[in-house]
Design a protein around this motif. Sequence first.
Motif, mmCIF file in Angstrom:
data_model
loop_
_atom_site.group_PDB
_atom_site.id
_atom_site.type_symbol
_atom_site.label_atom_id
_atom_site.label_comp_id
_atom_site.label_asym_id
_atom_site.label_seq_id
_atom_site.Cartn_x
_atom_site.Cartn_y
_atom_site.Cartn_z
ATOM 1 N N SER A 1 21.992 -92.413 34.906
ATOM 2 C CA SER A 1 22.245 -93.018 33.592
ATOM 3 C C SER A 1 22.182 -91.959 32.484
ATOM 4 C CB SER A 1 21.197 -94.091 33.322
ATOM 5 O OG SER A 1 19.952 -93.453 33.093
ATOM 6 N N ARG A 2 22.763 -92.280 31.346
ATOM 7 C CA ARG A 2 22.717 -91.341 30.222
ATOM 8 C C ARG A 2 21.281 -91.168 29.719
ATOM 9 N NH1 ARG A 2 27.922 -92.474 26.476
ATOM 10 N NH2 ARG A 2 26.833 -90.978 25.177
ATOM 11 N N THR A 3 20.478 -92.228 29.869
ATOM 12 C CA THR A 3 19.066 -92.127 29.458
ATOM 13 C C THR A 3 18.348 -91.093 30.334
ATOM 14 O OG1 THR A 3 19.268 -94.514 29.221
ATOM 15 C CG2 THR A 3 17.085 -93.573 28.831
ATOM 16 N N ALA A 4 18.675 -91.109 31.631
ATOM 17 C CA ALA A 4 18.048 -90.142 32.553
ATOM 18 C C ALA A 4 18.470 -88.715 32.171
ATOM 19 C CB ALA A 4 18.441 -90.447 33.985
ATOM 20 N N VAL A 5 19.740 -88.566 31.813
ATOM 21 C CA VAL A 5 20.226 -87.241 31.396
ATOM 22 C C VAL A 5 19.415 -86.770 30.189
ATOM 23 C CG1 VAL A 5 22.167 -85.995 30.339
ATOM 24 C CG2 VAL A 5 22.573 -87.506 32.287
ATOM 25 N N TRP A 6 19.282 -87.630 29.205
ATOM 26 C CA TRP A 6 18.558 -87.292 27.976
ATOM 27 C C TRP A 6 17.113 -86.903 28.282
ATOM 28 C CZ3 TRP A 6 18.029 -85.184 23.698
ATOM 29 C CH2 TRP A 6 17.093 -85.552 22.728
ATOM 30 N N LYS A 7 16.475 -87.671 29.180
ATOM 31 C CA LYS A 7 15.075 -87.397 29.545
ATOM 32 C C LYS A 7 14.949 -85.969 30.132
ATOM 33 C CE LYS A 7 12.053 -88.846 32.933
ATOM 34 N NZ LYS A 7 12.085 -89.498 34.221
ATOM 35 N N HIS A 8 15.902 -85.618 30.975
ATOM 36 C CA HIS A 8 15.818 -84.297 31.615
ATOM 37 C C HIS A 8 16.214 -83.173 30.670
ATOM 38 C CE1 HIS A 8 15.327 -86.792 35.167
ATOM 39 N NE2 HIS A 8 14.687 -85.737 35.649
ATOM 40 N N VAL B 1 10.556 -77.931 37.836
ATOM 41 C CA VAL B 1 11.847 -78.379 37.344
ATOM 42 C C VAL B 1 12.402 -79.368 38.354
ATOM 43 C CG1 VAL B 1 14.085 -77.646 36.503
ATOM 44 C CG2 VAL B 1 12.175 -76.072 36.407
ATOM 45 N N SER B 2 12.740 -80.560 37.875
ATOM 46 C CA SER B 2 13.226 -81.594 38.801
ATOM 47 C C SER B 2 14.606 -81.205 39.321
ATOM 48 C CB SER B 2 13.311 -82.924 38.078
ATOM 49 O OG SER B 2 14.320 -82.812 37.092
ATOM 50 N N PRO B 3 14.992 -81.720 40.485
ATOM 51 C CA PRO B 3 16.326 -81.416 41.018
ATOM 52 C C PRO B 3 17.425 -81.831 40.039
ATOM 53 C CG PRO B 3 14.977 -82.509 42.681
ATOM 54 C CD PRO B 3 14.183 -82.519 41.413
ATOM 55 N N LEU B 4 17.200 -82.910 39.302
ATOM 56 C CA LEU B 4 18.226 -83.354 38.357
ATOM 57 C C LEU B 4 18.384 -82.358 37.203
ATOM 58 C CD1 LEU B 4 20.293 -85.436 37.613
ATOM 59 C CD2 LEU B 4 18.524 -86.746 36.455
ATOM 60 N N ALA B 5 17.244 -81.869 36.699
ATOM 61 C CA ALA B 5 17.310 -80.880 35.614
ATOM 62 C C ALA B 5 18.045 -79.626 36.102
ATOM 63 C CB ALA B 5 15.904 -80.531 35.145
#
Length: 337
Positions: A44-51, A13-17
């Motif tokens: 970015s919102r795209t990064a949020v969506w990816k996670h 699990v990535s730190p962002l997730a």
Amino acid sequence: LRSVSRHTAGRNVSPLALKILDVFREETGKIISGEDLSLRLNVSRTAVWKHIKTLRLLGYQIIALPSQGYRLLSSPNILLPEEIMSGLDTSRIGNKILRLDNIGSTNNEAFKLAEEGAEEGTVVIADTQNKGKGRLGREWLSPPGVNIYCSVILRPPILPVSAYQLTFLSAVAVARAVEQTVPLQPRIKWPNDILLNGRKIAGLLNEMSAETEKVNFVILGIGVNLNMNTKQFPDNLRHPASSLMIESGIEVERKAFFKTLIKELDILYDCYLRYGDGPVREEWIQRCDMLGKSVSVSGSGALISGVVTGVDDHGALLVRLPDGSVEQVLSGDVTLV
Ligand code: BTN
């Protein structure tokens, strides 16, 4: 199958997730907009969506509500090390956690890792064990998804003869964790069964590697029945066994329980290293429901009966026999009579 998958901290699990999960936890049950998440986490919102998509793949049920945001509906019933370790500020125990889906015995796995040099405080936890080991060569029932089966590696600077003291430590840690989870008073039955309402809900199995004058490592093996239901126990169990859920009617969150257990183990181990076994033993004795009681002991040579007068420095149960002599019982099954 020895192990289907392995998760060690940080790999899955990535730190962002994890930060996204933290926000969901802070705002329990709320809908959180993609914009809010991107601002809070500075991505970015795209990064949020990816996670969010990655979290879904891991079993988190997250719905996306058009023009409103995301909502966490449920978390997977797995003990992800990253989640356990988030906010866990222990000094030793849990600094490394290895999670396995399916293993023979977490004790054997931890033993192997310790021989390979794994550091003190490493914890091995499995969802299920297919050769779970109990005391006296017995089997420990280990169905998936409901309980805790874990083993902790310790490297205490003590003599082998003192290693038994560490079983007191894990018994007290389990009792404290149980107490913080359900509104019931656990009791300890010698040598190290944890009981709720007189029924066994947890067992401990410590194993050790030592030389004559030095302990190399000790493995604290801990099995706690959390959410097992009555149908999951065989009819012919030697002693009445149960689970926290059966005794309290409360379904226990495995992650939260495991975290509490690790914290208590860490606090008690720190206390043990600083002040010796006195304080932990004292608490063990207060929680033991056998002192002054009449018991019979089987499984260690001749059957004996008498009154429990205490435990000695080596963890042996002291039983006063009818002729007044005191027998030191080092192993066996004790029954209140
Ligand atoms: C007992 O008989 O009361 C001791 C049971 C200990 C079970 C635990 S589950 C985790 C660890 N791995 C094992 O194989 N056994 C211990």
